[in-house]
Write a protein that holds these residues in place. Sequence first.
Motif, PDB file in Angstrom:
ATOM      1  N   LYS A 186       6.400  10.439  -6.551  1.00 50.07           N
ATOM      2  CA  LYS A 186       5.092   9.987  -7.024  1.00 50.07           C
ATOM      3  C   LYS A 186       4.087  10.553  -6.041  1.00 50.07           C
ATOM      4  N   THR A 187       2.824  10.491  -6.374  1.00 48.76           N
ATOM      5  CA  THR A 187       1.829  10.992  -5.423  1.00 48.76           C
ATOM      6  C   THR A 187       1.667   9.983  -4.296  1.00 48.76           C
ATOM      7  N   GLU A 188       1.123  10.435  -3.195  1.00 50.45           N
ATOM      8  CA  GLU A 188       0.858   9.561  -2.050  1.00 50.45           C
ATOM      9  C   GLU A 188      -0.017   8.377  -2.479  1.00 50.45           C
ATOM     10  N   GLU A 189      -1.029   8.653  -3.303  1.00 51.14           N
ATOM     11  CA  GLU A 189      -1.952   7.595  -3.757  1.00 51.14           C
ATOM     12  C   GLU A 189      -1.198   6.555  -4.585  1.00 51.14           C
ATOM     13  N   GLU A 190      -0.323   7.027  -5.463  1.00 49.79           N
ATOM     14  CA  GLU A 190       0.454   6.084  -6.291  1.00 49.79           C
ATOM     15  C   GLU A 190       1.335   5.195  -5.414  1.00 49.79           C
ATOM     16  N   LEU A 191       1.963   5.800  -4.412  1.00 52.62           N
ATOM     17  CA  LEU A 191       2.846   5.016  -3.545  1.00 52.62           C
ATOM     18  C   LEU A 191       2.039   3.992  -2.748  1.00 52.62           C
TER      19      LEU A 191
ATOM     20  N   GLY B 115       0.839  -0.911  -0.650  1.00 54.45           N
ATOM     21  CA  GLY B 115      -0.235  -1.450   0.192  1.00 54.45           C
ATOM     22  C   GLY B 115      -0.058  -1.055   1.642  1.00 54.45           C
ATOM     23  N   ASP B 116      -0.719  -1.812   2.552  1.00 49.60           N
ATOM     24  CA  ASP B 116      -0.610  -1.508   3.983  1.00 49.60           C
ATOM     25  C   ASP B 116       0.700  -2.071   4.519  1.00 49.60           C
ATOM     26  N   THR B 117       1.473  -1.220   5.167  1.00 46.54           N
ATOM     27  CA  THR B 117       2.758  -1.696   5.706  1.00 46.54           C
ATOM     28  C   THR B 117       2.730  -1.822   7.232  1.00 46.54           C
ATOM     29  N   ILE B 118       1.807  -1.130   7.870  1.00 47.98           N
ATOM     30  CA  ILE B 118       1.732  -1.224   9.340  1.00 47.98           C
ATOM     31  C   ILE B 118       0.460  -1.993   9.688  1.00 47.98           C
ATOM     32  N   ILE B 119       0.617  -3.239  10.061  1.00 50.73           N
ATOM     33  CA  ILE B 119      -0.533  -4.092  10.396  1.00 50.73           C
ATOM     34  C   ILE B 119      -0.212  -4.830  11.698  1.00 50.73           C
TER      35      ILE B 119
END
Length: 446
Positions: free
Chosen positions: A24-29, A34-38
């Motif tokens: 999939k595209t980066e945007e789709e993923l 969402g944000d995974t590194i917080i």
Amino acid sequence: MTLDVIKYAINRITDTRPDLGAPKTEEELKELVGDTIIPEGIGGEKAFRLFRDVLVKATVPIDHPRHLAFVPAAPTRAAIMFDLVTSAASIHGAFWMEGAGGIFCENEAIKWLISLTGMPEGAFGVFTSGGSAANLSAMVTAREQWRKKRDHDNDRGIVLTSSGAHSSIKAMAKVMDVEVLMVATQDLMNADLLRNRLNELDDDKRKKVFAVVATGGTTNAGIVDDLDGIADFCEENDLWFHVDAAYGGGALVADSVRPLFNGIEKADSVTIDPHKWLFSPYDCGAILYKNPAFAKEAHEQEGSYLEIIKDPGAHGFNPADYQIQLTRRLRGLPLWFSLAKHGTDKYKWAVERGISLAQLAGQLIEEHNELELVRPPSLSIVLFRRLGWSDEDYKSWTYRNHKKGIALVTPTFWKNGDSYETVVRFCFINPDTTEEDIKAILDTMA
Ligand SMILES: Cc1ncc(COP(=O)(O)O)c(C=O)c1O
């Protein structure tokens, strides 16, 4: 989280027909996960769920039996299990002082690879991150010897190779600032072609040629160069003889094609990638040297903090001395464990199976009205054309099959006269691929 991870790993290892994921595209993923590194973390369970339920589905399982693109892989379950153990054991693989027991295992596997080549007593090698890194170390070693012998300190050296050589030869030569001269051939490279190419050079250029890179199984067509003749040519001309058998090296174990590799035993260095046709997980390449001391001269690092590893009290074989990495994973351990578990006969069987699948695919193509072999199958590679198809037809067929989850088979180019023709390429590695798989793929070309 631990249970999730282990359960997933066991299920995946035992699943011989996983779904064929697609990108999939980066945007789709990003939209999906969402944000995974917080700052506070999202938690192992959630991160793992995102990986298992979303992200891994956007990847292609390279061991899928209908993944015949590029050079597929099919690591044994034993090797994958031991890859987990390799991580869990946390061993530094650069120095004997820290990694002795693990390096011992790697070296047992290296001895087996050496025995497949027939290289002389004293030959030895190390595992690398892959074929590109192995080719780089071989060429760096060759240049070091050339510079030492000939006082060529400021010269830009030249490597001779064939147009069938893998792209990594040119890429690694660029890293080293070495020039590559190609011998143009659609078939195997031999001593006559090399001699003609060398004779085309003026005296100054000729003196700068320091190595020949022959290929033991071209990536595009599975062609094995005339290694025996090239070995003699290199000896006559005092050139380093490197054999890039990153893909084809696995076939050294197969009696049916072993004679094609005659002459490999005379090489100064050989690349073999266990992560291609010796059923190891990524990343596992290997570089073998006739005279490992030369590789050490080119790669050994100096540093006050490293002196202790050279002390007699700590001394043993230090893999860091023979290739470009210092800190390294013991990436040969999964191969060692799998070889120890299965025995080498099983490897012979599995490689012969890939060769038989290529022959079988060749027959099925010949029987098909709309398909035509470009050349006879070689090692485990088959090149063929679909009569009447344009370049676009090949591309859309590839994408269509991938999207439908049927197969990943990609086109390549074949030189036809002065122009390049788009054709289809099968590369068989996985012994679980069946005749039905091949027929199902060919059916989509009707
Ligand atoms: C003949 C040959 N040499 C070198 C390489 C590069 O190996 P790696 O991708 O492991 O760096 C390949 C990869 O397909 C290859 O087929």
